[in-house]
Write a protein that holds these residues in place. Structure first.
Motif: not given
Lengths: 90, 271
Positions: A17, A19-21, A23-24, A27-28
């Protein structure tokens, strides 16, 4: 590694969770930023190009960010002795 | 005019084709006309999952290029008479798809069917962008796993910028379908939960499809899981998702295949 890490394995879902936060967010920013850079590059070059001939390869654009602001850096190489070619003076 | 829905994900192997077949069959089961369209040119699979691989004569490329007409290329399902398949080509590549050709095919299908469900290929290249290009709505299939969620986020960005709908300034309706969900592992902290995924992607939830052995069995025998494994947890979850897609208010639950102790003992032995 402590003895207890064998007894109770670390939960991996919270790691995913986190790492994804990050990363997103990254990315955005990248995808929105690339559009902005393209627009800025085109318009600034067009504005400068109205006055001097600019070689597109001799232009560098830097983009940095901190918590609240973005910094745009423009390096436009203009040959020494270039003459103004603005519509008004040409 | 029918509703055109793209089933997409970015990442491969998350369940787009299974979902297209399952939802297509579940909708057609109610008597409405449904066509499922395979956009995975060069790597077609929807015909296999639907059990129609030996009946493909003309495909999407033939129709796009005017070699065949839409009715010639439509394959009627043998189990549900309102369910049709338009297969992808196995021998051509995705460059054979033109935007104008796809637009014309979608236009014709929209007039003939109540639902047009487009199975997108993985990736963000031409096949995937054309599959989403003319859609009215999107179903984003995601596994509770980091790379799938990241790719889904990218696809959501594309749906908001590269579709006809987005270019007209409209916002495409999006539905999130979480597949291969394992409630036990979520409870143990080994898998992202529904709330984690929803919070990161922030689009409305269409359904939660649990990890289920019947999905493989369905693809083995070539039938949508909502036809051949109707009692399974995944099929029931897909049925609920189809009803939500039709606008019904169905409480969100995660069906399970939990067996009793005896069932588990004998079930294991048989498997």
């Amino acid at each position: 590694m402590s003895l207890f890490s064998f007894v109770r394995p670390i939960k991996s879902a919270p790691v995913a969770r986190k790492r994804l936060q990050a990363l997103l967010e990254h990315d955005r920013l990248l995808t929105s930023q690339s559009d902005l850079i393209r627009v800025l590059q085109t318009e600034v070059l067009a504005a400068v190009g109205r006055h001097v001939t600019v070689d597109p390869d001799k232009v560098q654009i830097r983009f940095d960010r901190n918590a609240t602001t973005w910094t745009l850096g423009l390096d436009i190489e203009i040959p020494q002795g270039a003459r103004a070619t603005a519509a008004g003076t040409a | 005019m029918g509703r055109v829905i793209v089933v997409t994900s970015g990442k491969g192997g998350v369940g787009k084709t299974t979902t297209t077949a399952a939802l297509g069959a579940a909708l057609a089961w109610t008597g409405v006309n449904v066509v499922v369209v395979d956009f995975d040119v060069g790597l077609r699979n929807l015909d296999l999952v639907m059990g129609a691989e030996r009946r493909v004569v003309f495909d999407l490329i033939n129709v796009v290029q005017g070699v065949a007409k839409v009715p010639q290329a439509l394959i009627r399902d043998k189990r549900i008479e309102t369910l049709y398949l338009l297969a992808a080509s196995q021998t051509r590549d995705k460059d054979a798809l033109t935007e104008e050709g796809v637009a014309a095919v979608i236009w014709e299908l929209r007039a003939r069917f109540d639902w047009v469900i487009c199975d997108s290929p993985a990736g963000i290249e031409r096949g995937a962008t054309l599959a989403m290009r003319f859609a009215d709505e999107a179903i984003i299939v995601v596994n509770p796993e980091v790379s799938s969620v990241r790719d889904a986020d990218r696809i959501i960005g594309m749906l908001d910028s590269k579709t006809v709908m987005a270019e007209r300034g409209a916002r495409m309706a999006k539905h999130l379908l979480v597949t291969r969900f394992d409630a036990t592992r979520v409870a143990r902290g080994e898998m992202l939960g529904i709330h984690d995924v929803l919070e990161m992607l922030s689009i409305p939830l269409l359904g939660i499809i649990p990890e289920c052995e019947e999905v493989l069995r369905a693809s083995n025998i070539g039938a949508p899981i909502t036809i051949c494994g109707q009692q399974s947890a995944a099929a029931r979850a897909y049925m609920d998702a189809a009803r939500r897609l039709c606008g019904e208010d169905v409480a969100m639950s995660i069906p399970s295949d939990r067996k009793g102790l005896l069932g588990r003992l004998f079930g294991r032995r048989a498997a």
